[in-house]
Design an enzyme around this catalytic site. Structure first.
Site, mmCIF file in Angstrom:
data_model
loop_
_atom_site.group_PDB
_atom_site.id
_atom_site.type_symbol
_atom_site.label_atom_id
_atom_site.label_comp_id
_atom_site.label_asym_id
_atom_site.label_seq_id
_atom_site.Cartn_x
_atom_site.Cartn_y
_atom_site.Cartn_z
ATOM 1 N N GLU A 109 4.645 -4.625 12.024
ATOM 2 C CA GLU A 109 3.409 -3.278 11.747
ATOM 3 C C GLU A 109 2.068 -4.098 11.612
ATOM 4 O OE1 GLU A 109 3.103 -0.554 13.221
ATOM 5 O OE2 GLU A 109 5.373 -0.388 13.762
ATOM 6 N N CYS A 168 -2.721 1.557 6.765
ATOM 7 C CA CYS A 168 -3.299 1.062 8.163
ATOM 8 C C CYS A 168 -3.531 2.012 9.046
ATOM 9 C CB CYS A 168 -1.563 0.702 8.806
ATOM 10 S SG CYS A 168 -0.218 0.319 7.419
ATOM 11 N N ASN A 195 0.681 -1.035 0.272
ATOM 12 C CA ASN A 195 -0.255 0.005 -0.097
ATOM 13 C C ASN A 195 1.102 1.397 0.012
ATOM 14 O OD1 ASN A 195 1.368 -0.567 2.848
ATOM 15 N ND2 ASN A 195 -0.866 0.319 3.280
#
Lengths: 476, 476, 476, 476
Positions: free
Chosen positions: C245, C279, C147
């Site tokens: 993450e 995120c 992303n």
């Protein structure tokens, strides 16, 4: 005096009287240090420096911890509190709190010794490793005021002692007795002789001598702007360090979005704390017009509950001024204010009654609508006079707050993030509170801008004021 | 002068001459600032303060980085180096290295902006959160010497600029030209007008005016002890901060366990660097008796390779003194040393030959067995005279090294851990090198003890000298 | 692949296709690393470690600065942005911003090298001096998502490189091309061969091999919870460090005391940024009932202005999903939401029109009144679906916000100090914004609690994740 | 067991015996925790977390200080020391020193609370202020070894408690009694019920249950490499933090430039301390050939003065091994060494005599010329066998020292700066001493590289292992 680990009172010394400001009675007669006495005290500190500075932080921290332990014992704490109330006038509860504050400062700085370290640098280009050492300075001097003598002593001298310096203290002639008692307790708790000496007497004379002595490496002074500046100049001649705390005239801004009664009650608590004799207290209160009347009303209610009296009585919530001079200043301030058209809404005079007639009492006073040119706003008012002025908005409030030569503390009372931000950014002060005032925490740097001073006390960085950096480079 | 982003040379100004010390020729005539000019420069700095201080660190760092980028361009670096050599005398290689040093300082301080933050405190007992803000001071003044003008400028003013202050620089009248060129380059690289102003002229007159101006908040001074002290006193009157670098007379101790030839060669390199005109250079060399002769011999060999001449020639390794006064001092020092019975083993006089006759040259000089009372050991010798004395052991070496009013740098040359430790613990100096001398790294605190100064430059902590701490307390 | 300073594409390698998600067209066919290829890449990194780790910080910082300089050149920045848009789908403006973000991260970390130092301790009781050294770990691995591939690469690998580690990067098979281009640019700018290698191919297979290799000392992973956990377990078997993450489902709380239109517009900006594939973006918006309708209305207006299209067109403000799978998930989420009784107020389907038919587009979608049990609230929605639910007060808002397995970010929008405090204290998230969302600054620690991850990226402390502490004690 | 502030011994629990290793006698029978007991202990810790974590640092530090005060009382210190000697075997002097070490750790960490603060960032580009909060994790587990049970407990749990976590301790089944006594004392001193629970029993079973419990947020383990790794893997499955200390086989390098007798005597002191049962002790001694004989001779003299016996006798300077298994290992190590051709110069067998026959004693043993392949050099020898090998120079010494899977500590004994530097740079260990070994100071990070562990204990940075960073951004 207290020199070399014991009381020192030369027979032929000149003396001065310490008076109980609540009764006008003589408490004790104290020696005035001669120039020889001062020299002797400096020499004693200088002699004690080497062994004390060679101890480890852990060893020095252990001695300071033992001092804290002794002070925590009810017997000693109470004895000190009574002496402090007797010579200074403040209610016993405040005296106890002051000693507890000293304990807090000792515990804070003692704890700092756990985290002390310096910097190590690897420089591969220079093929070297470097590090810094921090070395104590030598003899450090503390010249004390009379309003919070023991607490301010602790701010100035506990970091000095922890870092390995020896200390020479000159208490105010108004309040030397608690300091002398403390000196004795410090040594009883294990502080080596000469590490902490006390000389009593005239500030001007002794101050000059200390500033000119080559053995003295740092002077911490809390007092008036003029005296502080002259100490600074003397010290500069001899390449000494100084920390100066020179008073304040803190503004407090009350916005229209807070609980006004609660805010008023806290304003009264902090303003009349220690009879208004505090560097940091809300001396100029600016209240949004829309809540001005409500605020003043709530203040007056709160003020009406203050119980003036001899601090030794547990009922007393406010004592006398510490000296006759202070009382006289209050009378003059009120007279001027009246002449200038301000409104005296409470107090404003010496209280009547037998219990007040020999002391230096003054009623808790509330004055509103004071013109900007008034001494009440331009000078430092060191007594129980609260000044409240209305302002139309935050712009005006901040403008008025900053319209002062002082810049010690300031506060803004609001729940709005953006107003709070304007307050802490735009108020010219060393410390800005949001929804609080006066509270000093040992971990936070304390000190002023503009005429309010030079340097900061408290906080871990303050240790550097008592240490000299030595850089070491190892080349391989 | 350079004020408000442009050259400023009032028509009726008094002027002074800048002379090439290698040739005695006039390079340029420069205006002397009148009191009005100084006031104009201060005002320009004060006006520029608000917008500059309101920029983010990232924005200011970007401007400083651009300055570094410009200086790295060969064209500009070379032009500055030539000017510096012309007015100061040092060889071109040293001039280039000085400008490279400036670049290193800019890059170092610019980098620091990445790690800048202040402290946040949660105090559950007081139900408050607190934090500190660091605010720039205002106008900062730099009063420069002539020996390393651009490097010292960078130590004093780059941290000032990064932290949001505006700067007013007073270069030495011996070497103002490189500073003026730098000022123009700074602005060409994007520094806003008024953020960096230069006034030229008499140090004494301008210095007093700057020290007395309320708008000036900090003075950084590098120069003599007397001038520094008087700046300090003036500043104290107005509650200003100062950093003073007041010279040194560094000792170098050579033990018997090192490579003597290598050590001697490095002693010569550092001592005759900049013609001996450096605060930190090994001015008093103490060598263990057992290796004394060997050391002196190696020094003499090394010295014989020094090529004296006009710094503009690439062959030159040492230039003239920067002024006729400096040359005269060297002559006097040598005469006294002779009278005191010291041995002049090399140099000691003005060189002969046409190329030297109009400049302020002096031969690289080596003197041994100098008595402790000699001016060569007691005063700061700012020129190409190396003094070497034998000592019987480390005790004597440290005693002699510390027998000085100065305390800037010192070095010990040894491979023994315990000797090294004694050196860095016992030598009274702000910086102690082991097996190196003179090298200054921007990450390391630099400054002296005793008469050598007040405060430190370089290192991340130096930023605090240009910032005022503001404490903010949020009570919920 | 990119190994040892050059492109590496073995002839017999298996390959995979990289597809333009806006058009469905094949951009390039990329090699899948065999197990031997991975081993070769690890070995190349391991070989490069010693010389790279032996360089000084200044030297490594100089190389990274040169990379930053190259990236700032319009030509390179634009080329990278176009490749990123082609393979990932995001609008060109966002691609450019991402590369600018990379530059910001490089400049930030490069700057940190100025302030790096370790700790030095003097312990007089033990008669010792001690210090710490920080040593790089060795080969560090980065396993990237698709992303924000380049930005996340910079968070993970720039600190690794600065501290002297060598890096092995495994980009997502959806978006490997920009990373490969970056690798080439890094080396063009001076990064030595082997210091930064890239292997392409299957995450699962390569990830396991990397986790099991003894030469790999740290793995940074950004991706799904399950994959992250399994990387963590593998790494633990071999005593490796990890930073994980693992996604988020950020709550955004809108109180009734803010500018609702402004707040709605910022919600739309941040939520539909990168097509909702981030995120940290406000995936669950809780709005006080009293302003709910007003907020939804303003959101719908804002959403109506979004221009869906091929990211290469400058008019486009939102591109396609990055993969067919993403598009499919959105369709399913909407279908479920409908079944659960939620209101679809905008979008909710694949857009019509020729320009959309071959890509993976989905309309910007607004859904309100989603039941707590819905997948839209319980899973991580990685696409352009905004969910808005009303809440009766702050208690309910915080309860709902915390009712999630994720804990990456959260925000509260209010001007009330006390609400803000409740927000930042009570919201269970690694980062809480007040009146902002999504903005990540390189100086601030970034990472999640609960299932959202393990460890933090960014901020000066993140350097420690790439360094091993070595304690050295010198006893005299 | 100790749960919820009181002893907990379920009637039907299985039990295990605690044996005095000096006499073979049963000291006490202790309950083995069932899975329900473990769950109950976890739940008790979880329930206690909220109130404990909500206290201020000052309040928690006050409780810990009170614990320190209690432990300093001779009565309690002596009682704990006797229990420790009884169950573990070490001489009373060492038991007392271990408890004093615990006190030192408590005082160190308690002091750290003075300096705790987090970071505040002003970002003018983003018009925001940001700060970090540090929040405790929840329930922290400590799985203890039997060699220094109370000291290692303090390293792991005092920082956990100070930062607001609650603790669950699993002592070794060899030595659970001192820990149980400590737990009672902690609560007597004011630690709230549930903040510190102890479960006793099988490490493997209880360890797995703790690693799998979602309420447990961190596991600190000191023990074998295999057990540590499996704890790490379990913890990774549940996203927990771990700190692992997994043993060592420290090298000690003796150069030819030190006082050999002094060095030998210190080698004996540290090697036979705690009967050689220490993670950090000089297990592999490499001595320069030229001084090898002299060193071995001095070691043998020193060893001959060791008085083996029951630790409860004040004359004893070395006790038994803590378990029969340990004794058996020593016998096997000696047998192998003999077979491998090493020279047994002292000890090497079970001592004769009535006082030794029921305990697990082994003579202090000195073995030289051990081949590199020997288990004495490759495995961790946890008992009183000192291995000394000659080396030809520093290169060989460092090569041999690094030829191990372990990397906890190492030392080099020299007065040469350059040798010391090679030692601290090149020795692969978490801690390198110069002219010392074994001494652990609470301010210094402690932990190993390679197979010796993961993470560091002690030092101010260790607090971060018990805290989660929360980033807060305020946008205005």
């Amino acid at each position: 005096m207290f020199i070399g680990g014991e009381k020192y009172n030369p027979i032929q010394a000149e003396t001065f009287d310490v008076i109980n400001p609540a009764t006008g009675e003589l408490i004790e007669t104290v020696s005035s240090a001669s120039s020889d006495d001062v020299e002797k005290a400096i020499q004693s500190c200088a002699d004690a420096f080497n062994p004390w500075s060679q101890k480890s932080y852990a060893e020095r921290a252990a001695v300071l911890s033992e001092i804290s332990t002794v002070l925590k014992e009810k017997e000693y704490l109470e004895k000190l509190a009574v002496t402090l109330t007797k010579e200074q006038g403040k209610p016993l509860t405040e005296s106890r709190r002051e000693i507890e504050g000293v304990i807090g400062v000792i515990d804070y700085f003692t704890g700092l010794s756990s985290s002390l370290h310096t910097d190590f640098f690897e420089n591969k280009n220079n093929q070297s490793y470097s590090f810094t050492l921090k070395k104590p300075l030598g003899v450090c001097v503390s010249i004390l005021p009379w309003n919070m003598p023991t607490l301010i002593l602790s701010w100035q001298m506990i970091p000095a002692l922890l870092t390995g310096n020896t200390c020479l203290v000159k208490p105010s002639s108004v309040c030397p007795l608690t300091i002398l008692e403390l000196a004795a307790l410090f040594h009883q708790a294990g502080l080596p002789a000469g590490v902490f000496n006390v000389v009593t007497g005239s500030g001007e004379k002794i101050g000059s001598q200390l500033a000119a002595s080559p053995a003295v490496r740092k002077i911490s002074f809390t007092g008036s702007v003029d005296a502080g500046r002259s100490i600074g100049v003397e010290a500069a001649k001899y390449n000494k360090r100084v920390t100066l705390e020179l008073g304040g005239s803190d503004a407090m801004i009350v916005c229209d979005d807070v609980d006004i009664r609660d805010c008023a009650s806290k304003a009264v608590q902090t303003k009349f704390f220690n009879g208004g004799q505090a560097c940091i207290s809300p001396k100029r209160i600016y209240v949004f017009e829309s809540v001005f009347d409500q605020f003043v009303q709530a203040v007056l209610e709160s003020v009406s509950k203050i119980r003036l009296g001899n601090g030794l009585s547990e009922k007393t919530t406010m004592g006398p001024l510490s000296s006759a001079g202070g009382q006289k200043q209050m009378i003059e301030f009120v007279a001027s204010a009246k002449a200038e058209g301000a409104k005296i809404l409470a107090g404003g005079k010496i209280p009547e009654g037998d219990e007040f007639k020999n002391g230096y009492f003054f009623e808790p006073t509330v004055i509103t609508n004071v013109p900007p040119s008034s001494g009440l706003l331009k000078e430092e008012v060191f007594g129980p006079i609260m000044v409240i002025n209305p302002v139309s908005d935050l712009d005006e409030a901040i403008f008025e707050a900053n319209h002062s030569d002082f810049g010690l503390g300031a506060s803004i009372w609001t729940n709005d993030i953006r107003r709070a931000k304007r307050g802490f950014e735009e108020l010219e002060a060393g410390i800005v509170w949001v929804n609080q005032h006066t509270k000093v925490l040992p971990e936070l740097p304390f000190g002023g801008v503009k005429d309010s001073g030079f340097g900061r006390e408290n906080g871990y960085e303050s240790l550097n004021d008592y240490l000299e950096t030595k850089t070491v480079v190892f080349k391989f």
